[in-house]
Write a protein that holds these residues in place. Sequence first.
Motif, PDB file in Angstrom:
ATOM      1  N   PRO A 193       0.831  -1.206   0.000  1.00  0.00           N
ATOM      2  CA  PRO A 193       0.000   0.000   0.000  1.00  0.00           C
ATOM      3  C   PRO A 193       0.863   1.252   0.000  1.00  0.00           C
ATOM      4  CG  PRO A 193       0.031  -1.002   2.177  1.00  0.00           C
ATOM      5  CD  PRO A 193       0.696  -1.976   1.249  1.00  0.00           C
ATOM      6  N   PRO A 194       0.375   2.345  -0.588  1.00  0.00           N
ATOM      7  CA  PRO A 194       1.168   3.572  -0.666  1.00  0.00           C
ATOM      8  C   PRO A 194       1.376   4.246   0.676  1.00  0.00           C
ATOM      9  CG  PRO A 194      -1.068   3.948  -1.461  1.00  0.00           C
ATOM     10  CD  PRO A 194      -0.933   2.476  -1.240  1.00  0.00           C
ATOM     11  N   ARG A 195       0.615   3.809   1.676  1.00  0.00           N
ATOM     12  CA  ARG A 195       0.740   4.381   3.014  1.00  0.00           C
ATOM     13  C   ARG A 195       0.258   3.356   4.027  1.00  0.00           C
ATOM     14  NH1 ARG A 195      -4.611   6.557   4.326  1.00  0.00           N
ATOM     15  NH2 ARG A 195      -5.989   6.271   2.530  1.00  0.00           N
ATOM     16  N   GLN A 196       0.640   3.558   5.271  1.00  0.00           N
ATOM     17  CA  GLN A 196       0.137   2.742   6.371  1.00  0.00           C
ATOM     18  C   GLN A 196      -0.285   3.692   7.483  1.00  0.00           C
ATOM     19  OE1 GLN A 196       0.239  -0.946   7.041  1.00  0.00           O
ATOM     20  NE2 GLN A 196       2.224  -1.631   6.234  1.00  0.00           N
ATOM     21  N   PRO A 197      -1.455   3.515   8.085  1.00  0.00           N
ATOM     22  CA  PRO A 197      -2.478   2.558   7.683  1.00  0.00           C
ATOM     23  C   PRO A 197      -3.139   2.969   6.368  1.00  0.00           C
ATOM     24  CG  PRO A 197      -3.322   3.954   9.422  1.00  0.00           C
ATOM     25  CD  PRO A 197      -1.880   4.312   9.249  1.00  0.00           C
ATOM     26  N   PHE A 198      -3.913   2.046   5.796  1.00  0.00           N
ATOM     27  CA  PHE A 198      -4.512   2.283   4.492  1.00  0.00           C
ATOM     28  C   PHE A 198      -5.959   1.812   4.506  1.00  0.00           C
ATOM     29  CE2 PHE A 198      -2.570  -1.889   4.526  1.00  0.00           C
ATOM     30  CZ  PHE A 198      -3.468  -2.708   3.874  1.00  0.00           C
ATOM     31  N   THR A 199      -6.660   2.059   3.407  1.00  0.00           N
ATOM     32  CA  THR A 199      -8.006   1.521   3.225  1.00  0.00           C
ATOM     33  C   THR A 199      -7.996   0.580   2.023  1.00  0.00           C
ATOM     34  OG1 THR A 199      -8.833   3.198   1.683  1.00  0.00           O
ATOM     35  CG2 THR A 199      -8.951   3.725   4.060  1.00  0.00           C
ATOM     36  N   ILE A 200      -9.101  -0.088   1.806  1.00  0.00           N
ATOM     37  CA  ILE A 200      -9.173  -1.050   0.706  1.00  0.00           C
ATOM     38  C   ILE A 200      -8.979  -0.366  -0.641  1.00  0.00           C
ATOM     39  CG2 ILE A 200     -11.682  -0.908   0.408  1.00  0.00           C
ATOM     40  CD1 ILE A 200      -9.383  -4.030   0.129  1.00  0.00           C
ATOM     41  N   HIS A 201      -9.251   0.918  -0.742  1.00  0.00           N
ATOM     42  CA  HIS A 201      -9.070   1.633  -2.005  1.00  0.00           C
ATOM     43  C   HIS A 201      -7.588   1.791  -2.350  1.00  0.00           C
ATOM     44  CE1 HIS A 201     -13.352   2.522  -2.009  1.00  0.00           C
ATOM     45  NE2 HIS A 201     -13.215   2.851  -0.734  1.00  0.00           N
ATOM     46  N   ASP A 202      -6.713   1.688  -1.335  1.00  0.00           N
ATOM     47  CA  ASP A 202      -5.267   1.741  -1.574  1.00  0.00           C
ATOM     48  C   ASP A 202      -4.706   0.379  -1.972  1.00  0.00           C
ATOM     49  OD1 ASP A 202      -4.963   4.494  -0.724  1.00  0.00           O
ATOM     50  OD2 ASP A 202      -5.256   3.774   1.322  1.00  0.00           O
ATOM     51  N   ALA A 203      -5.389  -0.693  -1.596  1.00  0.00           N
ATOM     52  CA  ALA A 203      -4.890  -2.045  -1.874  1.00  0.00           C
ATOM     53  C   ALA A 203      -6.063  -2.978  -2.177  1.00  0.00           C
ATOM     54  CB  ALA A 203      -4.093  -2.567  -0.679  1.00  0.00           C
ATOM     55  N   PRO A 204      -6.801  -2.702  -3.266  1.00  0.00           N
ATOM     56  CA  PRO A 204      -8.008  -3.490  -3.562  1.00  0.00           C
ATOM     57  C   PRO A 204      -7.715  -4.949  -3.874  1.00  0.00           C
ATOM     58  CG  PRO A 204      -7.459  -2.043  -5.399  1.00  0.00           C
ATOM     59  CD  PRO A 204      -6.577  -1.635  -4.252  1.00  0.00           C
ATOM     60  N   HIS A 205      -6.455  -5.271  -4.232  1.00  0.00           N
ATOM     61  CA  HIS A 205      -6.122  -6.659  -4.559  1.00  0.00           C
ATOM     62  C   HIS A 205      -6.228  -7.572  -3.339  1.00  0.00           C
ATOM     63  CE1 HIS A 205      -2.772  -3.930  -4.043  1.00  0.00           C
ATOM     64  NE2 HIS A 205      -2.016  -4.886  -3.587  1.00  0.00           N
ATOM     65  N   LEU A 206      -6.361  -7.004  -2.111  1.00  0.00           N
ATOM     66  CA  LEU A 206      -6.642  -7.848  -0.945  1.00  0.00           C
ATOM     67  C   LEU A 206      -7.947  -8.621  -1.122  1.00  0.00           C
ATOM     68  CD1 LEU A 206      -5.694  -5.752   2.219  1.00  0.00           C
ATOM     69  CD2 LEU A 206      -4.904  -8.063   1.663  1.00  0.00           C
ATOM     70  N   LEU A 207      -8.845  -8.088  -1.948  1.00  0.00           N
ATOM     71  CA  LEU A 207     -10.123  -8.747  -2.190  1.00  0.00           C
ATOM     72  C   LEU A 207     -10.040  -9.814  -3.273  1.00  0.00           C
ATOM     73  CD1 LEU A 207     -12.406  -5.583  -2.125  1.00  0.00           C
ATOM     74  CD2 LEU A 207     -12.476  -7.458  -0.464  1.00  0.00           C
ATOM     75  N   ALA A 208      -8.902  -9.923  -3.930  1.00  0.00           N
ATOM     76  CA  ALA A 208      -8.800 -10.797  -5.097  1.00  0.00           C
ATOM     77  C   ALA A 208      -8.352 -12.209  -4.755  1.00  0.00           C
ATOM     78  CB  ALA A 208      -7.819 -10.190  -6.110  1.00  0.00           C
ATOM     79  N   HIS A 209      -7.917 -12.426  -3.512  1.00  0.00           N
ATOM     80  CA  HIS A 209      -7.317 -13.708  -3.157  1.00  0.00           C
ATOM     81  C   HIS A 209      -8.227 -14.497  -2.218  1.00  0.00           C
ATOM     82  CE1 HIS A 209      -3.599 -12.483  -5.106  1.00  0.00           C
ATOM     83  NE2 HIS A 209      -3.723 -11.320  -4.501  1.00  0.00           N
ATOM     84  N   ILE A 255     -15.763  -9.058  -9.400  1.00  0.00           N
ATOM     85  CA  ILE A 255     -16.228  -9.640 -10.662  1.00  0.00           C
ATOM     86  C   ILE A 255     -15.349 -10.820 -11.054  1.00  0.00           C
ATOM     87  CG2 ILE A 255     -16.518  -9.177 -13.126  1.00  0.00           C
ATOM     88  CD1 ILE A 255     -17.190  -6.239 -12.269  1.00  0.00           C
ATOM     89  N   THR A 256     -14.048 -10.665 -10.887  1.00  0.00           N
ATOM     90  CA  THR A 256     -13.121 -11.755 -11.187  1.00  0.00           C
ATOM     91  C   THR A 256     -13.415 -12.975 -10.328  1.00  0.00           C
ATOM     92  OG1 THR A 256     -11.412 -10.157 -11.790  1.00  0.00           O
ATOM     93  CG2 THR A 256     -10.687 -12.395 -11.286  1.00  0.00           C
ATOM     94  N   ARG A 257     -13.743 -12.745  -9.055  1.00  0.00           N
ATOM     95  CA  ARG A 257     -14.056 -13.851  -8.155  1.00  0.00           C
ATOM     96  C   ARG A 257     -15.252 -14.668  -8.664  1.00  0.00           C
ATOM     97  NH1 ARG A 257     -12.690 -14.833  -2.887  1.00  0.00           N
ATOM     98  NH2 ARG A 257     -11.729 -12.776  -2.673  1.00  0.00           N
ATOM     99  N   GLY A 258     -16.219 -14.013  -9.267  1.00  0.00           N
ATOM    100  CA  GLY A 258     -17.361 -14.725  -9.800  1.00  0.00           C
ATOM    101  C   GLY A 258     -16.962 -15.726 -10.873  1.00  0.00           C
ATOM    102  N   PHE A 259     -16.049 -15.329 -11.759  1.00  0.00           N
ATOM    103  CA  PHE A 259     -15.569 -16.254 -12.789  1.00  0.00           C
ATOM    104  C   PHE A 259     -14.745 -17.379 -12.175  1.00  0.00           C
ATOM    105  CE2 PHE A 259     -16.511 -12.505 -15.390  1.00  0.00           C
ATOM    106  CZ  PHE A 259     -17.172 -13.091 -16.461  1.00  0.00           C
ATOM    107  N   THR A 260     -13.993 -17.061 -11.110  1.00  0.00           N
ATOM    108  CA  THR A 260     -13.223 -18.100 -10.421  1.00  0.00           C
ATOM    109  C   THR A 260     -14.157 -19.147  -9.831  1.00  0.00           C
ATOM    110  OG1 THR A 260     -11.480 -16.524  -9.866  1.00  0.00           O
ATOM    111  CG2 THR A 260     -11.583 -18.546  -8.556  1.00  0.00           C
TER     112      THR A 260
END
Length: 275
Positions: A145-161, A261-266
């Motif tokens: 993330p570009p800063r700490q602490p951060f929000t999901i908008h700074d590191a949305p890929h946390l939702l991808a795994h 959306i990617t998770r749906g295809f997974t």
Amino acid sequence: MLTVIVPTYNAEPYLSQAIGSLLNEKNIELEILAINDGSTDNSLAIMEDFAARDSRVRVIDKANQGYGATCNLGIREAKGDWIAILEPDDWIEPGMYSDMLAFAKREFGDPNKLDIIETPYWIIRNPDTPQEVKLHCAYRGRINPPRQPFTIHDAPHLLAHHPSIWSAIYRRDFLMQNNIWFKEIPGAGWADNPFLVETLCQAKAIAYWPKPYYCYREETPEKAAALAKRDPLMPFNRWNDMVDILERLNVTDPAVWTPQITRGFTYMGIMIEHT
């Protein structure tokens, strides 16, 4: 204090390793809520044996309601300022929670300024066989993330795994003030999926400590196939639950929607493979 919830249903072969790994946490005030969700094996006896030997272990015995309801009971009963979840077929390496809180205190002065502290985890592939291997999870080294602490908008890929809610800890007041609970559905039911979205999207201060401690016993292909045949619509129901949360929270950031959306295809691929 940190409360670790161990939601347990018929985990006799692994439960001693799970709870035993928690007892190695020496540098924090710890409460272990071992909750028996109507097990029909010897899980309750194992819990009670640990509780008789260590005052940090508190046992709750109840009728079977499923993973979500059991975790919710743990959140309500917890005495700790922070909440963690250890699934009863997994374990942690020593120092996980004390290191996470020490990192938060060192970097931010007061851990209670944070809502969530995230870490990567270890994948245990082919567990309990001669072919067992310990692998890094997919996002280790990729959460920058570009800063700490951060929000999901700074590191949305946390939702991808993988929804590894158990490799994070959550400030209890954050959960209570935002009315964040697990979806109560029969069995396990992938209740961790909507909880992942709800917590990450509501959090205003997430911190990331890049060292893995949590050891996740990966499901066997046979177990995944059995789940797909038993309830082929369940992954899509959870996906819809996650979309409902994003819409309720008025999330419009495309970077947050893309992994969903990617998770749906997974999920579709998983079901096609196993049905």
